[in-house]
Design a protein around this motif. Structure first.
Motif, PDB file in Angstrom:
ATOM      1  N   VAL A  15       0.859  -1.181   0.083  1.00 27.38           N
ATOM      2  CA  VAL A  15      -0.320  -0.031  -0.017  1.00 27.38           C
ATOM      3  C   VAL A  15       0.697   1.411   0.097  1.00 27.38           C
ATOM      4  CG1 VAL A  15      -1.811   1.435   1.309  1.00 27.38           C
ATOM      5  CG2 VAL A  15      -2.097  -1.199   1.142  1.00 27.38           C
ATOM      6  N   TYR A  16       1.852   1.418   0.838  1.00 27.43           N
ATOM      7  CA  TYR A  16       2.748   2.453   0.888  1.00 27.43           C
ATOM      8  C   TYR A  16       3.319   2.549  -0.262  1.00 27.43           C
ATOM      9  CZ  TYR A  16       3.000   4.996   5.444  1.00 27.43           C
ATOM     10  OH  TYR A  16       2.944   5.965   6.236  1.00 27.43           O
ATOM     11  N   SER A  17       3.952   1.655  -0.963  1.00 28.23           N
ATOM     12  CA  SER A  17       4.710   1.958  -2.358  1.00 28.23           C
ATOM     13  C   SER A  17       3.566   2.437  -3.480  1.00 28.23           C
ATOM     14  CB  SER A  17       5.250   0.591  -2.914  1.00 28.23           C
ATOM     15  OG  SER A  17       4.348  -0.376  -3.090  1.00 28.23           O
ATOM     16  N   THR A  18       2.489   1.992  -3.200  1.00 27.88           N
ATOM     17  CA  THR A  18       1.383   2.586  -4.111  1.00 27.88           C
ATOM     18  C   THR A  18       0.940   4.042  -4.086  1.00 27.88           C
ATOM     19  OG1 THR A  18       0.314   0.355  -4.256  1.00 27.88           O
ATOM     20  CG2 THR A  18      -0.933   2.164  -4.997  1.00 27.88           C
ATOM     21  N   LYS A  19       1.186   4.324  -2.707  1.00 24.27           N
ATOM     22  CA  LYS A  19       0.745   5.704  -2.297  1.00 24.27           C
ATOM     23  C   LYS A  19       1.831   6.532  -2.852  1.00 24.27           C
ATOM     24  CE  LYS A  19      -1.380   6.515   1.663  1.00 24.27           C
ATOM     25  NZ  LYS A  19      -3.080   6.876   1.320  1.00 24.27           N
ATOM     26  N   LEU A  20       3.214   6.237  -2.550  1.00 23.01           N
ATOM     27  CA  LEU A  20       4.226   7.007  -3.178  1.00 23.01           C
ATOM     28  C   LEU A  20       4.330   7.211  -4.536  1.00 23.01           C
ATOM     29  CD1 LEU A  20       7.207   5.244  -0.937  1.00 23.01           C
ATOM     30  CD2 LEU A  20       6.071   7.709  -0.557  1.00 23.01           C
ATOM     31  N   ILE A  21       4.043   6.192  -5.515  1.00 17.51           N
ATOM     32  CA  ILE A  21       3.903   6.303  -6.748  1.00 17.51           C
ATOM     33  C   ILE A  21       2.846   7.296  -7.208  1.00 17.51           C
ATOM     34  CG2 ILE A  21       3.435   5.050  -9.054  1.00 17.51           C
ATOM     35  CD1 ILE A  21       4.452   2.512  -7.694  1.00 17.51           C
ATOM     36  N   LEU A  22       1.688   7.086  -6.621  1.00 17.09           N
ATOM     37  CA  LEU A  22       0.625   8.287  -6.718  1.00 17.09           C
ATOM     38  C   LEU A  22       0.898   9.527  -6.402  1.00 17.09           C
ATOM     39  CD1 LEU A  22      -2.390   5.893  -5.653  1.00 17.09           C
ATOM     40  CD2 LEU A  22      -1.728   6.621  -8.040  1.00 17.09           C
ATOM     41  N   THR A  23       1.604   9.588  -5.480  1.00 13.62           N
ATOM     42  CA  THR A  23       1.978  11.156  -4.770  1.00 13.62           C
ATOM     43  C   THR A  23       2.937  11.752  -6.085  1.00 13.62           C
ATOM     44  OG1 THR A  23       2.095  10.349  -2.705  1.00 13.62           O
ATOM     45  CG2 THR A  23       3.248  12.360  -3.193  1.00 13.62           C
ATOM     46  N   ALA A  24       3.934  10.823  -6.472  1.00 12.76           N
ATOM     47  CA  ALA A  24       4.772  11.283  -7.610  1.00 12.76           C
ATOM     48  C   ALA A  24       4.212  11.898  -8.696  1.00 12.76           C
ATOM     49  CB  ALA A  24       5.973  10.465  -7.835  1.00 12.76           C
ATOM     50  N   LEU A  25       3.198  11.002  -9.129  1.00  9.34           N
ATOM     51  CA  LEU A  25       2.627  11.214 -10.489  1.00  9.34           C
ATOM     52  C   LEU A  25       1.352  12.576 -10.100  1.00  9.34           C
ATOM     53  CD1 LEU A  25       1.052   7.797 -11.452  1.00  9.34           C
ATOM     54  CD2 LEU A  25       3.031   9.092 -12.458  1.00  9.34           C
ATOM     55  N   SER A  26       0.872  12.764  -8.911  1.00  8.37           N
ATOM     56  CA  SER A  26       0.325  13.789  -8.584  1.00  8.37           C
ATOM     57  C   SER A  26       1.165  15.256  -8.837  1.00  8.37           C
ATOM     58  CB  SER A  26      -0.385  13.642  -7.292  1.00  8.37           C
ATOM     59  OG  SER A  26      -1.283  12.720  -7.324  1.00  8.37           O
ATOM     60  N   PHE A  27       2.185  15.106  -8.123  1.00  8.08           N
ATOM     61  CA  PHE A  27       3.153  16.203  -8.348  1.00  8.08           C
ATOM     62  C   PHE A  27       3.386  16.588  -9.715  1.00  8.08           C
ATOM     63  CE2 PHE A  27       7.179  18.498  -7.772  1.00  8.08           C
ATOM     64  CZ  PHE A  27       6.952  19.612  -6.906  1.00  8.08           C
ATOM     65  N   LEU A  28       3.740  15.640 -10.507  1.00  5.98           N
ATOM     66  CA  LEU A  28       3.989  15.948 -11.881  1.00  5.98           C
ATOM     67  C   LEU A  28       2.882  16.689 -12.619  1.00  5.98           C
ATOM     68  CD1 LEU A  28       5.739  12.697 -13.157  1.00  5.98           C
ATOM     69  CD2 LEU A  28       6.699  15.074 -12.912  1.00  5.98           C
ATOM     70  N   LEU A  29       1.342  16.054 -12.122  1.00  6.27           N
ATOM     71  CA  LEU A  29       0.348  16.849 -12.771  1.00  6.27           C
ATOM     72  C   LEU A  29       0.069  18.151 -12.477  1.00  6.27           C
ATOM     73  CD1 LEU A  29      -2.238  16.608 -14.447  1.00  6.27           C
ATOM     74  CD2 LEU A  29      -3.130  15.435 -12.433  1.00  6.27           C
ATOM     75  N   LEU A  30       0.504  18.435 -11.082  1.00  9.47           N
ATOM     76  CA  LEU A  30       0.453  19.832 -10.499  1.00  9.47           C
ATOM     77  C   LEU A  30       1.236  20.814 -11.348  1.00  9.47           C
ATOM     78  CD1 LEU A  30      -0.381  21.963  -8.530  1.00  9.47           C
ATOM     79  CD2 LEU A  30       1.495  21.100  -6.961  1.00  9.47           C
ATOM     80  N   LEU A  31       2.642  20.115 -11.633  1.00  7.37           N
ATOM     81  CA  LEU A  31       3.570  20.951 -12.426  1.00  7.37           C
ATOM     82  C   LEU A  31       3.179  21.363 -13.706  1.00  7.37           C
ATOM     83  CD1 LEU A  31       6.965  19.322 -11.698  1.00  7.37           C
ATOM     84  CD2 LEU A  31       6.124  21.454 -10.661  1.00  7.37           C
ATOM     85  N   CYS A  32       2.434  20.423 -14.477  1.00  8.48           N
ATOM     86  CA  CYS A  32       1.795  20.577 -15.803  1.00  8.48           C
ATOM     87  C   CYS A  32       0.624  21.705 -15.608  1.00  8.48           C
ATOM     88  CB  CYS A  32       1.180  19.483 -16.247  1.00  8.48           C
ATOM     89  SG  CYS A  32       2.358  18.016 -16.740  1.00  8.48           S
ATOM     90  N   LEU A  33      -0.227  21.844 -14.730  1.00  5.89           N
ATOM     91  CA  LEU A  33      -1.270  22.582 -14.512  1.00  5.89           C
ATOM     92  C   LEU A  33      -0.686  24.106 -14.327  1.00  5.89           C
ATOM     93  CD1 LEU A  33      -3.644  20.970 -11.671  1.00  5.89           C
ATOM     94  CD2 LEU A  33      -4.098  21.288 -14.361  1.00  5.89           C
ATOM     95  N   ILE A  34       0.413  24.137 -13.599  1.00  8.91           N
ATOM     96  CA  ILE A  34       1.029  25.539 -13.333  1.00  8.91           C
ATOM     97  C   ILE A  34       1.754  25.753 -14.568  1.00  8.91           C
ATOM     98  CG2 ILE A  34       3.163  26.633 -12.212  1.00  8.91           C
ATOM     99  CD1 ILE A  34       2.494  24.731  -9.768  1.00  8.91           C
ATOM    100  N   PHE A  35       2.367  24.991 -15.377  1.00  8.85           N
ATOM    101  CA  PHE A  35       3.024  25.770 -16.744  1.00  8.85           C
ATOM    102  C   PHE A  35       1.984  25.827 -17.797  1.00  8.85           C
ATOM    103  CE2 PHE A  35       7.066  23.391 -15.060  1.00  8.85           C
ATOM    104  CZ  PHE A  35       7.609  24.365 -15.251  1.00  8.85           C
TER     105      PHE A  35
END
Length: 414
Positions: A94-114
């Motif tokens: 579960v923890y590894s899944t949450k870490l992967i999803l956190t990283a993907l979410s941060f990348l999506l946030l960067l896309c929104l900002i740009f």
């Protein structure tokens, strides 16, 4: 006699878990509420609205990262108690899944900002607000809830968030200090999350996550993730939508009232969370009987809360905010007051009954339909009636969820 003794022990455990979960909800909802009047006055409506818009976006990312684990993982952990090897494997999967999803979410946030102008103007406020997402990802509420051990971690959680809430009064002194609000809130979440993670290692060993298990977990929790995302289409998107179409000032006014109404949910959320691990292990008939038993007191308490808000809306806003602009919109607060009753009752089915009987698809269909319905309704009513239209949309959607929840409850219970 022996069966009565064990029943009392179980009831006491549920009650104590409710108290601890209530304290955590207090840290998540009530503590920010304490700082709310101060922030509204200090930051003024525009900057406060900007902070709330950024926070609303962060809430969407927390739904992605959580991925329904607050239900599915809690249920699985409650079934794996006493099986340390299997529990350890599940924990790290579960923890590894949450870490992967956190990283993907941060990348999506960067896309929104740009790529989106709305987010380009104050990019740092959205970046700082992501601290809430990280903290929620790290803090293993689902694990401690599943093993029904909330005591120590509750006090740590509350202490960390209390410290950073109090620090707002010493750091945020003028409108230009608005960036410190998400920074301090994020630190409160991250530090309590890290401490919670360390304490969870007391109950599990270490093992490497298995890719096949991660795929299985994602597949099993996908319906819950979609459901939770749909919930936020109608519960957390309103401030964000108002920020786009009506400006940060109106968004801030709406958020200041919505926060008060959502605080009433903090009474019921920990109640349902504390009951869920035990209820999910019972037979279908016992689950159905339990839901029937608590439906009346939940209905009565919800009605009382709604009446308090509706009748005392003007006075409540004046006492809490002492802001003429916010108080002038007291009718919006009256409209939102109906949510206290509707949400208390529909969560009984959506948050407790359907997850307990593993009717995840039914839950998903209800919430996806309601989320899509709300999205289009709020665009139409918000366009014609501004902030009042958004408030009406929120209430209508909560009522729709209650009707659908009750209908499918009766249908499932046959």
């Amino acid at each position: 006699m022996l069966s009565t003794y064990w029943k009392r022990r179980k009831d006491n455990k549920i009650f104590s878990n409710y108290i601890y979960l209530l304290l955590i909800q207090g840290a998540n909802f009530i503590l920010p509420l304490i700082a709310l009047p101060y922030l509204v006055i200090t930051l003024e409506s525009e900057k406060y609205g900007l902070v709330m818009v950024a926070q609303s976006l962060a809430v969407f990312f927390t739904i992605v990262v959580d991925f329904g684990f607050n239900i599915s993982a809690t249920r699985e952990v409650s079934l794996l108690k006493g099986k340390k090897k299997k529990l350890t494997q599940f924990f790290w999967d579960v923890y590894s899944t949450k870490l992967i999803l956190t990283a993907l979410s941060f990348l999506l946030l960067l896309c929104l900002i740009f790529f989106i102008d709305k987010f380009k103007t104050e990019p740092l406020i959205y970046m700082y607000s992501f601290g809430l997402v990280i903290g929620q990802a790290v803090f293993p509420t689902w694990f401690f809830q599943g093993i029904e051990k909330m005591k120590v971690i509750t006090f740590i959680n509350v202490a960390a968030k209390t410290f950073f809430t109090i620090s707002i009064f010493f750091v945020v002194l003028k409108p230009e200090d608005f960036e410190f609000v998400p920074i301090l809130n994020g630190l409160g979440y991250i530090i309590s999350g890290l401490i919670g993670f360390v304490f969870s290692l007391k109950y599990v060993g270490f093992t490497f996550p298995k890719f096949n298990n991660v795929k299985k977990i994602i597949k099993e929790s996908f319906n819950l993730c979609v459901s939770n995302f749909a919930v936020n289409l109608y519960s957390s998107s309103n401030t964000l939508i108002l920020g786009f179409f009506a400006g940060d000032t109106i968004a801030g006014i709406y958020a200041s009232m919505e926060k008060l109404v959502l605080a009433t949910k903090s009474i019921y959320i920990p109640l349902y969370q504390s009951i869920f691990p035990h209820l999910s292990t019972l037979s279908f008939k016992k689950i159905k009987n339990f839901i029937k038993k608590i439906r009346i007191p939940i209905t009565i308490s919800g009605i009382i809360l709604s009446l308090v808000i509706i009748i005392g809306s003007d006075s409540i806003l004046k006492i809490i905010y002492n802001d003429d602009l916010i108080s002038s919109y007291y009718k919006v607060f009256q409209i939102l007051g109906f949510i206290a009753f509707l949400a208390a009752l529909n969560m009984l089915y959506i948050t407790l009954f359907f997850p307990s009987v593993k009717a995840y698809k039914v839950r998903m269909k209800i919430l996806v339909f309601a989320g899509i319905f709300h999205f289009f309704l709020v665009l139409v009513l918000g366009n014609f009636y501004d902030i009042y239209g958004v408030a009406i949309s929120a209430v209508v959607t909560e009522f729709l969820i209650l009707l659908l929840g009750y209908y499918h409850y009766n249908k499932t219970a046959l």
